[in-house]
Design a protein around this motif. Structure first.
Motif, PDB file in Angstrom:
ATOM      1  N   THR A  14      39.608  50.126  29.617  1.00 52.53           N
ATOM      2  CA  THR A  14      40.234  49.175  28.704  1.00 52.53           C
ATOM      3  C   THR A  14      39.211  48.179  28.164  1.00 52.53           C
ATOM      4  O   THR A  14      39.334  47.729  27.026  1.00 52.53           O
ATOM      5  N   THR A  17      37.606  50.026  25.369  1.00 53.76           N
ATOM      6  CA  THR A  17      38.542  50.091  24.245  1.00 53.76           C
ATOM      7  C   THR A  17      38.606  48.757  23.521  1.00 53.76           C
ATOM      8  O   THR A  17      38.652  48.710  22.283  1.00 53.76           O
ATOM      9  N   GLU A  18      38.572  47.667  24.274  1.00 56.31           N
ATOM     10  CA  GLU A  18      38.615  46.340  23.664  1.00 56.31           C
ATOM     11  C   GLU A  18      37.363  46.060  22.838  1.00 56.31           C
ATOM     12  O   GLU A  18      37.438  45.410  21.790  1.00 56.31           O
ATOM     13  N   CYS A  28      44.955  45.224  25.516  1.00 61.82           N
ATOM     14  CA  CYS A  28      43.971  45.582  26.543  1.00 61.82           C
ATOM     15  C   CYS A  28      43.922  44.540  27.656  1.00 61.82           C
ATOM     16  O   CYS A  28      43.793  44.885  28.830  1.00 61.82           O
ATOM     17  N   GLU A  32      44.451  45.190  31.554  1.00 57.74           N
ATOM     18  CA  GLU A  32      43.434  44.788  32.531  1.00 57.74           C
ATOM     19  C   GLU A  32      44.061  43.992  33.666  1.00 57.74           C
ATOM     20  O   GLU A  32      43.720  44.186  34.837  1.00 57.74           O
TER      21      GLU A  32
END
Length: 62
Positions: A14, A17-18, A28, A32
């Motif tokens: 994540t 991805t962020e 995200c 998390e």
């Protein structure tokens, strides 16, 4: 590390991805937080439910 390591790997995913998609930062960050909480619960349960090694006392008189 077991299942807690899986949650930490998801958390790292994540983060990536962020960084790649900054417009998804709210989503995200929520993931998390959940992954961190699940990892902590898995670690605590793994520590508290670990099989204890039975100790056999020495035989008396030997």
């Amino acid at each position: 590390m077991g299942i807690a390591g899986v949650f930490l790997a998801f958390m790292a995913g994540t983060y990536v991805t962020e960084v790649i998609f900054p417009h998804m930062s709210g989503y995200c960050r929520t993931l998390e937080g959940f992954y961190l909480a699940f990892a902590m619960v898995a670690l605590v349960l793994g520590i508290t439910r670990r099989d204890r090694i039975p100790t056999v006392p020495d035989a008396a008189g030997k």
